[in-house]
Design an enzyme around this catalytic site. Structure first.
Site, PDB file in Angstrom:
ATOM      1  N   ASP A  65       0.866  -1.170   0.000  1.00 15.75           N
ATOM      2  CA  ASP A  65       0.000   0.000   0.000  1.00 15.75           C
ATOM      3  C   ASP A  65       0.910   1.230   0.000  1.00 15.75           C
ATOM      4  OD1 ASP A  65       0.992   0.122   2.569  1.00 15.75           O
ATOM      5  OD2 ASP A  65      -0.908  -0.321   3.550  1.00 15.75           O
ATOM      6  N   SER A  94      -0.420 -10.239  -1.434  1.00 13.82           N
ATOM      7  CA  SER A  94      -1.546  -9.873  -0.579  1.00 13.82           C
ATOM      8  C   SER A  94      -1.771 -10.866   0.555  1.00 13.82           C
ATOM      9  CB  SER A  94      -2.830  -9.756  -1.407  1.00 13.82           C
ATOM     10  OG  SER A  94      -3.106 -10.961  -2.067  1.00 13.82           O
ATOM     11  N   SER A 276      -5.843 -12.975   4.345  1.00 15.14           N
ATOM     12  CA  SER A 276      -5.169 -12.127   3.355  1.00 15.14           C
ATOM     13  C   SER A 276      -4.907 -10.739   3.937  1.00 15.14           C
ATOM     14  CB  SER A 276      -6.021 -12.017   2.084  1.00 15.14           C
ATOM     15  OG  SER A 276      -7.264 -11.396   2.373  1.00 15.14           O
ATOM     16  N   TYR A 277      -4.225  -9.902   3.155  1.00 15.75           N
ATOM     17  CA  TYR A 277      -3.871  -8.557   3.607  1.00 15.75           C
ATOM     18  C   TYR A 277      -5.132  -7.790   3.987  1.00 15.75           C
ATOM     19  CZ  TYR A 277      -1.438  -4.054   3.607  1.00 15.75           C
ATOM     20  OH  TYR A 277      -0.898  -2.841   3.964  1.00 15.75           O
ATOM     21  N   PRO A 278      -5.205  -7.258   5.220  1.00 17.21           N
ATOM     22  CA  PRO A 278      -6.466  -6.681   5.701  1.00 17.21           C
ATOM     23  C   PRO A 278      -6.689  -5.219   5.357  1.00 17.21           C
ATOM     24  CG  PRO A 278      -4.883  -6.739   7.489  1.00 17.21           C
ATOM     25  CD  PRO A 278      -4.184  -7.337   6.289  1.00 17.21           C
TER      26      PRO A 278
END
Length: 595
Positions: A65, A94, A276-278
């Site tokens: 991100d 991810s 997974s990536y939150p």
């Protein structure tokens, strides 16, 4: 291989700008800025430089991100301190599932310097604006003494103040609400051992005499006629794939914890390889994802395993697709199975919610049958609705949604004439809204561009920490979590009266501003509503311009200078009308002049 812990560097003003004086606040808009490695991160930076000396390439695996991209750039800078000839790449991933990690390792990309620039600009603006307005309002209000004197710091943040503004706005809507009395008509009938209540199509009127006249016409007619009879299939749609904002909202509503706690737990589950990536805005799964493979991993669970097996045996349906795709991460979903009993209580709640949400997305919509009957009685129209749930489908695995069968309607026929057994005038009064809940606050922040999905929980935590708001349970007594100096609840606050929020979990708490929180927002609003620091307009514009930097349509320097000029104008106006800010503080914090 080595690791980092968040940002390596920080920025600050030179020592000559450290002294707090009203006369020097405005200088901070243009003061030089020093970038340096944080003292507690110096060993990490030295380690990276040391490792770089013996390497040919640097492969960065920070979160995918904007913040992760900026941290990656800091790692790159530290590594260049040991070896300027390094080839630098980053992985796009991810989750930490083995196959996904291997795939990411085979497809390295370059760091996105546009995202790096956007974050660097935001960090600079946060420092400058926070320092200018924190110093100014602290020094200005300190002269009033009392709770605002001595060493009290009245800090400012360009996201925190609009967040506080939403809470104060709702507080005044509750406090200033004036109930209005209304009247309505309802018709009762009994048939086939079923009592049916038919509601007035006008809903309600605020003039009693008008209602009485219409009611008497109904009684004079004596007979009612069935004018509409409709029976049709209906569905309750399964939920969309899970985003960060929805996780925070629903977590605080159903799991008995605040959004900051929910995100901390989700990040821990991600780091352990369970989900997974939150941090994602995406609410649509890519068609190429092996969703059935993810479902299969959940078949071993005693609670939701049977539903997962049913999906694999033919009940699987492709998830609905939302309208958001951040082009970086898929929706939040389980990556691997972990036995819930091996997790801590809060970890188990969040993991179970993520799993059940994912399985619900892969299920069929709930199916039912709705019936509507409409009658004409006198000159007025009345109606009744009935719902029969036929197939719960996704609701079997997702208890967070409710859809229950309602009153069963007896048999009616179109154009049928019958005499109702009873008709009554009912009365009531309008109810105020409830104080703002965390799910509602997150929705307002999301709609107005205040913060990102990754930072909203932090901004909410900040206004509690700074004692600008308190929280209380539904029907509470006003004694919140943010007690302290200047932490009294805003005067005239309603103590959980009528019209409070409904349909929320018992863990949901309401936000009520303290007297200081009210004073700050009212003070700035009175100085200039459109450019008030308590309104979302300025910060929303900042977020939009940051996206322009990421898209390559605006430079970092242009963005910073444009934003500083906007806030400089606000600062000058605040200086000129500072007595309005002081007056609001005297009124709300010290109780002077009524209110």
């Amino acid at each position: 291989m080595t690791s980092v812990l968040g940002h390596l560097t920080g920025i600050d003003f030179p020592p000559e700008y450290k002294r707090w004086q009203i006369s020097t606040c405005q200088q901070l808009f243009d003061a030089p800025i020093i970038t340096s490695v944080d003292e507690d991160k110096e060993p990490i930076a030295r380690n990276i430089a040391q490792q770089a000396r013996y390497s040919k390439a640097l492969f960065i695996w920070t979160d995918c991100d904007r913040e992760g991209e900026h941290i990656g750039s800091e790692v790159r800078q530290a590594a260049f301190g040991g070896n300027q000839r390094l080839e630098v790449k980053r992985a796009i991933f991810s989750n930490t599932e083995r196959g996904h990690v291997l795939q990411a390792a085979q497809r390295p990309v370059s760091l996105d310097d546009r995202q790096v620039s956007a974050v660097a600009a935001r960090i600079e603006l946060d420092l400058r604006l926070g320092a200018v307005f924190t110093r100014f309002q602290t020094l200005t209000l300190r002269t009033l003494g009392g709770d605002l004197g001595n060493d009290r710091i009245i800090s400012y943040g360009s996201c925190q103040f609009p967040t506080l503004g939403f809470v104060v706005d709702r507080y005044f809507r509750v406090k200033n609400f004036i109930p209005e009395q209304f009247w309505s008509i309802e018709v009762l009938h009994r048939r086939e051992d079923h009592d049916v209540t038919l509601l007035w199509r006008r809903h309600r009127l605020f003039d009693r005499m008008s209602v009485v006249i219409l009611f008497e016409r109904c009684l004079a007619a004596r007979l009612a006629k069935v004018t509409k009879l409709q029976k049709r299939p209906t569905s309750k749609w399964k939920p969309l794939p899970l985003t960060t904002v929805e996780l925070q909202k629903l977590g605080s509503r159903f799991l008995g914890m605040d959004s900051q706690r929910v995100m901390k737990i989700a990040e821990g589950l991600y780091n352990k390889g369970w989900i997974s990536y939150p941090r994602t805005e995406t609410d649509q799964f890519d068609r190429g994802m092996d969703l059935k493979g993810l479902v299969e991993k959940q078949t071993q669970d005693n609670a939701w395993g049977p539903h997962a097996r049913e999906l694999l045996n033919g009940a699987f349906r492709q998830p609905r697709g939302g309208r958001h795709n951040d082009q970086a991460h898929p929706p939040i979903h389980p990556v691997n199975y972990v036995a819930p009993e091996s997790l801590g209580d809060d970890d188990r709640k969040v993991y179970e919610f993520v799993v059940r949400r994912f399985l619900a997305c892969c299920s069929e919509d709930a199916k039912g049958e709705s019936t509507t009957v409409e009658i004409e009685y006198g000159s007025e129209t009345f109606f009744a609705n009935g719902l029969l749930v036929l197939q719960k489908n996704y609701l079997l695995v997702y208890p967070y949604d409710k859809w229950e069968s309602s009153q069963q309607l007896p048999h009616f026929t179109i154009d049928e004439i019958f005499e109702p057994i009873e008709a009554n005038i009912t009365e009531g009064e309008t109810s105020p809204p409830g104080y703002l809940t965390e799910p509602e606050l997150i929705s307002l922040m999301d709609a107005n561009g205040i913060g990102t999905d990754a930072t909203m929980a932090e901004h909410i935590a900040k206004i509690k920490e700074r004692e600008y708001v308190m929280t209380q349970s539904s029907g509470g007594d006003g004694r919140g979590e943010a007690a302290g100096r200047g932490g009294r609840v805003g005067r005239g606050g309603r103590r959980g009266g009528r019209g409070g929020s409904t349909g929320v979990g018992s863990g949901v708490r309401h936000f009520i501003p303290t007297t200081l929180g009210v004073a700050l927002i009212e003070g700035y609003d009175s100085i200039g509503f459109d450019t008030s620091l308590g309104k979302p307009f300025l910060r929303k514009e900042m977020e939009l311009k940051m996206k322009e930097i990421c898209a390559g349509t605006k430079s970092r320097n242009d963005f910073v200078q444009e934003t500083l000029e906007q806030y400089r104008d606000v600062f000058v106006r605040t200086q000129q009308q500072v007595e309005l800010l002081k007056a609001a503080s005297r009124k709300y914090v010290f109780g002077e002049g009524g209110g």
